[in-house]
Write an enzyme that holds these catalytic residues in place. Structure first.
Site, PDB file in Angstrom:
ATOM      1  N   ASN A   1       1.438  33.882  42.495  1.00 27.31           N
ATOM      2  CA  ASN A   1       1.830  32.880  43.484  1.00 27.31           C
ATOM      3  C   ASN A   1       1.717  31.497  42.846  1.00 27.31           C
ATOM      4  O   ASN A   1       1.032  30.609  43.341  1.00 27.31           O
ATOM      5  CB  ASN A   1       0.979  32.989  44.748  1.00 27.31           C
ATOM      6  CG  ASN A   1       1.587  32.227  45.920  1.00 27.31           C
ATOM      7  OD1 ASN A   1       0.909  31.494  46.610  1.00 27.31           O
ATOM      8  ND2 ASN A   1       2.881  32.387  46.132  1.00 27.31           N
TER       9      ASN A   1
ATOM     10  N   HIS B   1      -0.849  25.613  38.288  1.00 25.87           N
ATOM     11  CA  HIS B   1      -0.769  26.613  37.217  1.00 25.87           C
ATOM     12  C   HIS B   1       0.104  26.110  36.061  1.00 25.87           C
ATOM     13  O   HIS B   1      -0.225  26.315  34.887  1.00 25.87           O
ATOM     14  CB  HIS B   1      -0.175  27.923  37.748  1.00 25.87           C
ATOM     15  CG  HIS B   1      -1.018  28.601  38.780  1.00 25.87           C
ATOM     16  ND1 HIS B   1      -0.638  28.694  40.102  1.00 25.87           N
ATOM     17  CD2 HIS B   1      -2.221  29.219  38.689  1.00 25.87           C
ATOM     18  CE1 HIS B   1      -1.565  29.354  40.774  1.00 25.87           C
ATOM     19  NE2 HIS B   1      -2.530  29.680  39.950  1.00 25.87           N
TER      20      HIS B   1
ATOM     21  N   ASP C   1     -11.303  24.759  41.768  1.00 24.26           N
ATOM     22  CA  ASP C   1     -12.324  25.797  41.939  1.00 24.26           C
ATOM     23  C   ASP C   1     -13.515  25.439  41.043  1.00 24.26           C
ATOM     24  O   ASP C   1     -13.779  26.103  40.041  1.00 24.26           O
ATOM     25  CB  ASP C   1     -11.756  27.166  41.578  1.00 24.26           C
ATOM     26  CG  ASP C   1     -10.595  27.552  42.475  1.00 24.26           C
ATOM     27  OD1 ASP C   1     -10.850  27.887  43.638  1.00 24.26           O
ATOM     28  OD2 ASP C   1      -9.446  27.493  42.013  1.00 24.26           O
TER      29      ASP C   1
ATOM     30  N   GLN D   1     -16.428  27.904  40.402  1.00 21.60           N
ATOM     31  CA  GLN D   1     -15.915  28.967  39.542  1.00 21.60           C
ATOM     32  C   GLN D   1     -15.857  28.505  38.089  1.00 21.60           C
ATOM     33  O   GLN D   1     -16.221  29.247  37.169  1.00 21.60           O
ATOM     34  CB  GLN D   1     -14.523  29.383  40.014  1.00 21.60           C
ATOM     35  CG  GLN D   1     -13.821  30.358  39.099  1.00 21.60           C
ATOM     36  CD  GLN D   1     -12.454  30.758  39.617  1.00 21.60           C
ATOM     37  OE1 GLN D   1     -12.336  31.541  40.545  1.00 21.60           O
ATOM     38  NE2 GLN D   1     -11.401  30.200  39.023  1.00 21.60           N
TER      39      GLN D   1
ATOM     40  N   PHE E   1      -2.972  21.495  45.444  1.00 22.23           N
ATOM     41  CA  PHE E   1      -2.128  22.682  45.365  1.00 22.23           C
ATOM     42  C   PHE E   1      -3.002  23.928  45.428  1.00 22.23           C
ATOM     43  O   PHE E   1      -4.034  24.015  44.782  1.00 22.23           O
ATOM     44  CB  PHE E   1      -1.322  22.692  44.070  1.00 22.23           C
ATOM     45  CG  PHE E   1      -0.048  21.914  44.131  1.00 22.23           C
ATOM     46  CD1 PHE E   1       1.094  22.462  44.709  1.00 22.23           C
ATOM     47  CD2 PHE E   1       0.020  20.620  43.631  1.00 22.23           C
ATOM     48  CE1 PHE E   1       2.273  21.742  44.773  1.00 22.23           C
ATOM     49  CE2 PHE E   1       1.200  19.888  43.688  1.00 22.23           C
ATOM     50  CZ  PHE E   1       2.333  20.446  44.260  1.00 22.23           C
ATOM     51  N   SER E   2      -2.592  24.891  46.233  1.00 19.81           N
ATOM     52  CA  SER E   2      -3.321  26.144  46.378  1.00 19.81           C
ATOM     53  C   SER E   2      -2.359  27.218  46.854  1.00 19.81           C
ATOM     54  O   SER E   2      -1.438  26.942  47.640  1.00 19.81           O
ATOM     55  CB  SER E   2      -4.455  25.989  47.397  1.00 19.81           C
ATOM     56  OG  SER E   2      -5.010  27.240  47.728  1.00 19.81           O
ATOM     57  N   SER E   3      -2.582  28.433  46.389  1.00 15.06           N
ATOM     58  CA  SER E   3      -1.754  29.552  46.838  1.00 15.06           C
ATOM     59  C   SER E   3      -1.906  29.773  48.338  1.00 15.06           C
ATOM     60  O   SER E   3      -0.995  30.286  49.000  1.00 15.06           O
ATOM     61  CB  SER E   3      -2.143  30.826  46.080  1.00 15.06           C
ATOM     62  OG  SER E   3      -1.922  30.667  44.700  1.00 15.06           O
TER      63      SER E   3
END
Length: 285
Positions: free
Chosen positions: A32, A37, A152, A155, A186-188
């Site tokens: 996605n 990305h 993230d 993470q 931005f995020s899925s």
């Protein structure tokens, strides 16, 4: 672009690149794909001779079967994006390839200090799922570099700790959060927001920035009152606040006036969508 589905085929390719003494860059994703990305991929191209992107929706890092089912999967669209960006390899294995004996009895990798706090408290087992799949990818691909977004943030620190403590010869390179013009990261998961929620969502980053300004103006004093006020503002806008607090950006310990490097970490619900965001700041003592 080569699309590789099996570990055997991947291993053969990696050995070929190693013999050619190529520098390998890995961008791990769950697909996605969005502009965040792409920023990682563009940076990978600057560091590495060979850029490998993985797409694997990892079941052991999801809170529930429903959350896993809801995760947007857009493999064909992702392939077109990656082909346009001219990456070298897309590694997209099936679940049975990664976990041939199932997930219940699989060996796990855990980073206990950082995995069970903050977001880890709200999502037990999530980060163990992340570090397990990242460890497997590092073992399979043996990259020289691997690239992660700072959205993230917890993470990112966990992966850095994994690399340090398990002695992986890998450079972890992070990219600042990529945002829409209105400030929304931005995020899925943004695809789950309805029109009204999408308009409200940028308020999260605005309140983070406002909170930081007030904390700096107050020299780190009255931190509890400032955070409480920000949480109230979020609730009034329709957010359900799970996490909104100040931490040491290097250790994720709770805020201390002695800490120079700090970060606000936020996790909230807007409707049925969980949004996370953060912002680092320096507090001069």
């Amino acid at each position: 672009m080569h699309i590789i589905k099996t570990i055997d085929s991947l291993y053969k390719k990696i050995q070929f690149f190693k013999k050619k003494q190529k520098k390998i860059g890995l961008v791990p994703t769950m697909g996605n794909l969005h502009k965040g990305h792409i920023k990682l991929i563009l940076l990978a191209k600057k560091y590495a001779d060979i850029v490998i992107v993985s797409i694997f929706v990892n079941p052991i890092q999801f809170d529930s079967a429903l959350d896993l089912k809801k995760y947007p999967q857009t493999f064909l669209e992702d392939c077109l994006i990656l082909k346009k960006e001219k990456i070298d390899i897309l590694f997209a294995p099936d679940i049975s390839e990664v976990y041939p004996d199932g997930i219940k009895m699989h060996t796990y990798i855990d980073v206990p200090k950082l995995s069970k706090t903050i977001e880890g408290k709200s999502r037990p087992g999530h980060f163990t799922g992340v570090t397990t799949i990242i460890g497997k990818l590092f073992n399979l691909i043996q990259p020289h570099f691997s690239f992660f977004g700072e959205k993230d943030y917890q993470q990112l620190l966990i992966v850095k700790t994994l690399v340090k403590e398990l002695n992986y010869p890998i450079n972890i390179i992070s990219v600042p959060t990529v945002r829409l013009e209105n400030g929304l990261a931005f995020s899925s998961r943004n695809k789950h927001l309805n029109d009204l929620e999408f308009k409200k969502a940028p308020f999260l980053y605005k309140i983070i920035k406002k909170t930081i300004n007030i904390i700096i103006q107050n020299n780190g004093k009255k931190i509890y009152e400032i955070i409480c006020s920000s949480k109230i503002s979020l609730r009034k806008k329709g957010f359900l606040v799970d996490i909104f607090d100040v931490y040491n950006s290097e250790t994720l310990d709770v805020f201390s006036k002695k800490s120079k490097n700090n970060i606000i970490l936020a996790s909230v619900w807007l409707g049925k969508t969980r949004l996370i965001d953060n912002e680092k700041f320096i507090l001069l003592n």
